[in-house]
Design a protein around this motif. Structure first.
Motif, PDB file in Angstrom:
ATOM      1  N   THR A   1       0.837  -1.194   0.000  1.00 36.41           N
ATOM      2  CA  THR A   1       0.000   0.000   0.000  1.00 36.41           C
ATOM      3  C   THR A   1       0.872   1.243   0.000  1.00 36.41           C
ATOM      4  OG1 THR A   1      -1.674  -1.180   1.255  1.00 36.41           O
ATOM      5  CG2 THR A   1      -1.796   1.212   1.280  1.00 36.41           C
ATOM      6  N   GLU A   2       0.489   2.213  -0.823  1.00 36.60           N
ATOM      7  CA  GLU A   2       1.221   3.470  -0.877  1.00 36.60           C
ATOM      8  C   GLU A   2       0.526   4.475   0.027  1.00 36.60           C
ATOM      9  OE1 GLU A   2       2.559   6.145  -4.400  1.00 36.60           O
ATOM     10  OE2 GLU A   2       2.670   4.046  -5.019  1.00 36.60           O
ATOM     11  N   LEU A   3       1.222   4.943   1.043  1.00 34.45           N
ATOM     12  CA  LEU A   3       0.653   5.906   1.973  1.00 34.45           C
ATOM     13  C   LEU A   3       0.928   7.321   1.494  1.00 34.45           C
ATOM     14  CD1 LEU A   3       1.791   4.237   5.306  1.00 34.45           C
ATOM     15  CD2 LEU A   3      -0.443   4.113   4.229  1.00 34.45           C
ATOM     16  N   PRO A   4      -0.045   8.228   1.730  1.00 35.34           N
ATOM     17  CA  PRO A   4       0.203   9.615   1.317  1.00 35.34           C
ATOM     18  C   PRO A   4       1.251  10.252   2.226  1.00 35.34           C
ATOM     19  CG  PRO A   4      -1.848   9.461   2.526  1.00 35.34           C
ATOM     20  CD  PRO A   4      -1.352   8.055   2.323  1.00 35.34           C
ATOM     21  N   PRO A   5       1.995  11.213   1.713  1.00 33.00           N
ATOM     22  CA  PRO A   5       2.974  11.907   2.558  1.00 33.00           C
ATOM     23  C   PRO A   5       2.271  12.594   3.731  1.00 33.00           C
ATOM     24  CG  PRO A   5       3.281  12.485   0.255  1.00 33.00           C
ATOM     25  CD  PRO A   5       2.026  11.682   0.343  1.00 33.00           C
ATOM     26  N   VAL A   6       2.969  12.721   4.847  1.00 32.99           N
ATOM     27  CA  VAL A   6       2.382  13.314   6.047  1.00 32.99           C
ATOM     28  C   VAL A   6       1.953  14.751   5.776  1.00 32.99           C
ATOM     29  CG1 VAL A   6       2.859  14.005   8.434  1.00 32.99           C
ATOM     30  CG2 VAL A   6       3.671  11.814   7.573  1.00 32.99           C
ATOM     31  N   GLU A   7       2.706  15.460   4.984  1.00 35.85           N
ATOM     32  CA  GLU A   7       2.389  16.859   4.725  1.00 35.85           C
ATOM     33  C   GLU A   7       1.022  17.010   4.075  1.00 35.85           C
ATOM     34  OE1 GLU A   7       5.380  15.497   3.642  1.00 35.85           O
ATOM     35  OE2 GLU A   7       6.458  16.216   5.384  1.00 35.85           O
ATOM     36  N   GLN A   8       0.567  16.019   3.331  1.00 38.97           N
ATOM     37  CA  GLN A   8      -0.721  16.107   2.667  1.00 38.97           C
ATOM     38  C   GLN A   8      -1.866  15.717   3.598  1.00 38.97           C
ATOM     39  OE1 GLN A   8      -0.576  13.745  -0.845  1.00 38.97           O
ATOM     40  NE2 GLN A   8       0.862  15.091  -1.900  1.00 38.97           N
TER      41      GLN A   8
END
Length: 85
Positions: free
Chosen positions: A21-28
Protein backbone atom coordinates in the motif's frame (compact mmCIF):
# COMPACT_ATOMS: atom_id res chain seq x y z
CA UNK A 1 -4.05 -27.09 -0.14
CA UNK A 2 -5.24 -28.48 3.16
CA UNK A 3 -8.04 -26.71 5.03
CA UNK A 4 -5.67 -26.10 7.95
CA UNK A 5 -3.27 -24.13 5.72
CA UNK A 6 -5.95 -21.83 4.30
CA UNK A 7 -5.97 -19.30 7.19
CA UNK A 8 -2.19 -18.96 6.99
CA UNK A 9 -2.29 -18.40 3.25
CA UNK A 10 -5.02 -15.78 3.64
CA UNK A 11 -3.10 -13.96 6.38
CA UNK A 12 0.08 -14.02 4.26
CA UNK A 13 -1.84 -12.60 1.29
CA UNK A 14 -3.38 -9.88 3.44
CA UNK A 15 -0.02 -8.86 4.90
CA UNK A 16 1.58 -8.85 1.47
CA UNK A 17 -1.19 -6.63 0.14
CA UNK A 18 -0.89 -4.29 3.10
CA UNK A 19 2.86 -4.01 2.58
CA UNK A 20 2.33 -2.83 -0.99
CA UNK A 21 0.00 0.00 0.00
CA UNK A 22 1.22 3.47 -0.88
CA UNK A 23 0.65 5.91 1.97
CA UNK A 24 0.20 9.62 1.32
CA UNK A 25 2.97 11.91 2.56
CA UNK A 26 2.38 13.31 6.05
CA UNK A 27 2.39 16.86 4.73
CA UNK A 28 -0.72 16.11 2.67
CA UNK A 29 -2.67 14.53 5.54
CA UNK A 30 -2.03 17.24 8.18
CA UNK A 31 -3.33 20.76 7.72
CA UNK A 32 -1.21 23.88 8.18
CA UNK A 33 -2.46 24.49 11.74
CA UNK A 34 -1.38 20.98 12.73
CA UNK A 35 2.06 21.43 11.22
CA UNK A 36 2.50 24.77 13.00
CA UNK A 37 1.31 23.45 16.40
CA UNK A 38 3.91 23.07 19.14
CA UNK A 39 5.04 19.61 20.19
CA UNK A 40 2.93 18.35 23.13
CA UNK A 41 4.47 18.37 26.61
CA UNK A 42 5.68 15.03 27.90
CA UNK A 43 4.30 14.15 31.31
CA UNK A 44 5.41 11.52 33.83
CA UNK A 45 3.53 8.24 33.64
CA UNK A 46 4.19 7.04 37.19
CA UNK A 47 0.66 8.03 38.18
CA UNK A 48 -0.64 5.22 35.96
CA UNK A 49 0.65 2.59 38.37
CA UNK A 50 0.27 4.48 41.66
CA UNK A 51 -3.31 3.34 42.31
CA UNK A 52 -2.85 -0.33 41.40
CA UNK A 53 -3.76 -2.73 44.20
CA UNK A 54 -1.17 -5.06 45.65
CA UNK A 55 -0.99 -8.51 44.02
CA UNK A 56 -3.57 -10.89 45.45
CA UNK A 57 -1.56 -14.11 45.20
CA UNK A 58 -0.69 -15.80 48.45
CA UNK A 59 1.98 -18.42 49.21
CA UNK A 60 -0.26 -21.46 48.57
CA UNK A 61 -1.92 -20.00 45.49
CA UNK A 62 0.71 -21.29 43.06
CA UNK A 63 0.09 -24.91 44.03
CA UNK A 64 -3.68 -24.41 43.83
CA UNK A 65 -3.32 -22.83 40.39
CA UNK A 66 -1.13 -25.70 39.17
CA UNK A 67 -3.68 -28.23 40.49
CA UNK A 68 -6.53 -26.41 38.76
CA UNK A 69 -4.55 -26.33 35.50
CA UNK A 70 -3.87 -30.05 35.73
CA UNK A 71 -7.56 -30.74 36.38
CA UNK A 72 -8.58 -28.63 33.40
CA UNK A 73 -6.06 -30.44 31.17
CA UNK A 74 -7.46 -33.81 32.32
CA UNK A 75 -10.99 -32.61 31.60
CA UNK A 76 -9.99 -31.37 28.14
CA UNK A 77 -8.35 -34.71 27.36
CA UNK A 78 -11.50 -36.54 28.49
CA UNK A 79 -13.66 -34.32 26.32
CA UNK A 80 -11.40 -34.93 23.32
CA UNK A 81 -11.73 -38.69 23.87
CA UNK A 82 -15.53 -38.39 24.07
CA UNK A 83 -15.72 -36.47 20.79
CA UNK A 84 -13.30 -38.62 18.82
CA UNK A 85 -14.38 -41.94 20.32
Amino acid sequence: MTPRALPFVLIAALLTGAGCTELPPVEQSVDAAGLAAPYPDLVPTAWLTDDLPDPRLETGDAAALEARGAALRRRAAALRRDISG
